[in-house]
Design an enzyme around this catalytic site. Structure first.
Site, PDB file in Angstrom:
ATOM      1  N   HIS A   1       7.382 -24.859   9.598  1.00 50.94           N
ATOM      2  CA  HIS A   1       6.367 -25.419  10.549  1.00 50.94           C
ATOM      3  C   HIS A   1       4.961 -24.982   9.657  1.00 50.94           C
ATOM      4  O   HIS A   1       4.025 -25.699  10.056  1.00 50.94           O
ATOM      5  CB  HIS A   1       6.270 -24.782  11.941  1.00 50.94           C
ATOM      6  CG  HIS A   1       7.473 -25.194  12.544  1.00 50.94           C
ATOM      7  ND1 HIS A   1       7.687 -25.185  14.047  1.00 50.94           N
ATOM      8  CD2 HIS A   1       8.679 -25.855  12.212  1.00 50.94           C
ATOM      9  CE1 HIS A   1       8.720 -25.442  14.356  1.00 50.94           C
ATOM     10  NE2 HIS A   1       9.332 -25.882  13.582  1.00 50.94           N
TER      11      HIS A   1
ATOM     12  N   HIS B   1       4.190 -31.522  10.805  1.00 48.83           N
ATOM     13  CA  HIS B   1       3.727 -30.240  10.695  1.00 48.83           C
ATOM     14  C   HIS B   1       2.676 -30.351   9.532  1.00 48.83           C
ATOM     15  O   HIS B   1       1.915 -29.593   9.374  1.00 48.83           O
ATOM     16  CB  HIS B   1       4.766 -29.301  10.088  1.00 48.83           C
ATOM     17  CG  HIS B   1       5.894 -29.095  11.202  1.00 48.83           C
ATOM     18  ND1 HIS B   1       5.416 -28.321  12.782  1.00 48.83           N
ATOM     19  CD2 HIS B   1       7.157 -29.394  11.334  1.00 48.83           C
ATOM     20  CE1 HIS B   1       6.465 -28.575  13.348  1.00 48.83           C
ATOM     21  NE2 HIS B   1       7.547 -29.002  12.613  1.00 48.83           N
TER      22      HIS B   1
ATOM     23  N   THR C   1       2.145  -1.899   8.955  1.00 50.32           N
ATOM     24  CA  THR C   1       2.572  -2.846   9.887  1.00 50.32           C
ATOM     25  C   THR C   1       2.557  -4.214   9.421  1.00 50.32           C
ATOM     26  O   THR C   1       3.354  -5.201  10.031  1.00 50.32           O
ATOM     27  CB  THR C   1       1.674  -2.977  11.321  1.00 50.32           C
ATOM     28  OG1 THR C   1       0.236  -3.218  10.439  1.00 50.32           O
ATOM     29  CG2 THR C   1       1.577  -1.699  11.754  1.00 50.32           C
TER      30      THR C   1
ATOM     31  N   ASP D   1       1.022  -1.121  -0.134  1.00 53.31           N
ATOM     32  CA  ASP D   1      -0.028   0.186  -0.223  1.00 53.31           C
ATOM     33  C   ASP D   1       1.120   1.320   0.119  1.00 53.31           C
ATOM     34  O   ASP D   1       2.139   1.299  -0.178  1.00 53.31           O
ATOM     35  CB  ASP D   1      -1.161  -0.108   1.110  1.00 53.31           C
ATOM     36  CG  ASP D   1      -0.145   0.165   2.630  1.00 53.31           C
ATOM     37  OD1 ASP D   1       1.061   0.275   2.538  1.00 53.31           O
ATOM     38  OD2 ASP D   1      -0.959   0.266   3.637  1.00 53.31           O
TER      39      ASP D   1
ATOM     40  N   CYS E   1       2.954  -3.111   4.259  1.00 51.18           N
ATOM     41  CA  CYS E   1       2.195  -2.161   4.426  1.00 51.18           C
ATOM     42  C   CYS E   1       2.656  -1.554   5.709  1.00 51.18           C
ATOM     43  O   CYS E   1       3.556  -1.749   5.814  1.00 51.18           O
ATOM     44  CB  CYS E   1       0.659  -2.214   4.705  1.00 51.18           C
ATOM     45  SG  CYS E   1       0.175  -3.562   6.092  1.00 51.18           S
TER      46      CYS E   1
END
Length: 150
Positions: free
Chosen positions: A98, A133, A67, A8, A65
């Site tokens: 994992h 996993h 965060t 963004d 972005c």
């Protein structure tokens, strides 16, 4: 490896730098935008990368972005996408080993470009361990088709 990438406005500068870095390292890059740092809505770009990965047009996805959180939330709505918001190299390795994450979301405001470059490298070079996993990842993927919570 084909890497689809988008951002963004808050992640635009780092996205541009990451595109160049990925190309320098020999990755084929699909830049899904935006083409400027003008304000945009991150879900519009997260879905482009998520669809590239889910459809097989790209092997992995990268979203940047402010965060990384909003991009992860949006990308994870696309069936077949396992997006993880990552802030250090160890988490990048673990989300691949994992969780077989196929999209990484990064913070363009709180994590430096150099650190994001190292995080992305770990994400792209670490393999899924499978084994115990694999069953867990299969259960995550089954949530896509089951519509958990509906």
């Amino acid at each position: 490896m084909i890497v689809s990438i988008a951002s963004d406005h808050a992640g635009f500068e780092q996205k541009q730098q990451l595109v160049e870095s990925l190309k320098d390292e020999g990755y084929q890059v699909v830049d899904q935008g935006p083409q400027s740092d003008d304000r945009v809505d991150y879900p519009d770009f997260a879905v482009l990368v998520a669809m590239d990965v889910a459809s097989g047009r790209a092997d992995r996805g990268v979203l940047v972005c402010g965060t990384g959180v909003g991009m992860a939330l949006a990308a994870d709505k696309v069936a077949g996408v396992r997006a993880a918001n990552i802030i250090n190299e160890q988490f990048a390795e673990l989300c691949r080993q994992h969780n077989n994450a196929n999209v990484i979301t990064l913070s363009g405001r709180f994590v430096s470009f150099e650190e994001n470059k190292r995080i992305l490298s770990a994400f792209l070079t670490t393999e899924f361990e499978g084994g115990r996993h694999a069953d867990r990842v299969a259960k995550i993927d089954a949530l896509d088709s089951r519509g958990a919570g509906k």
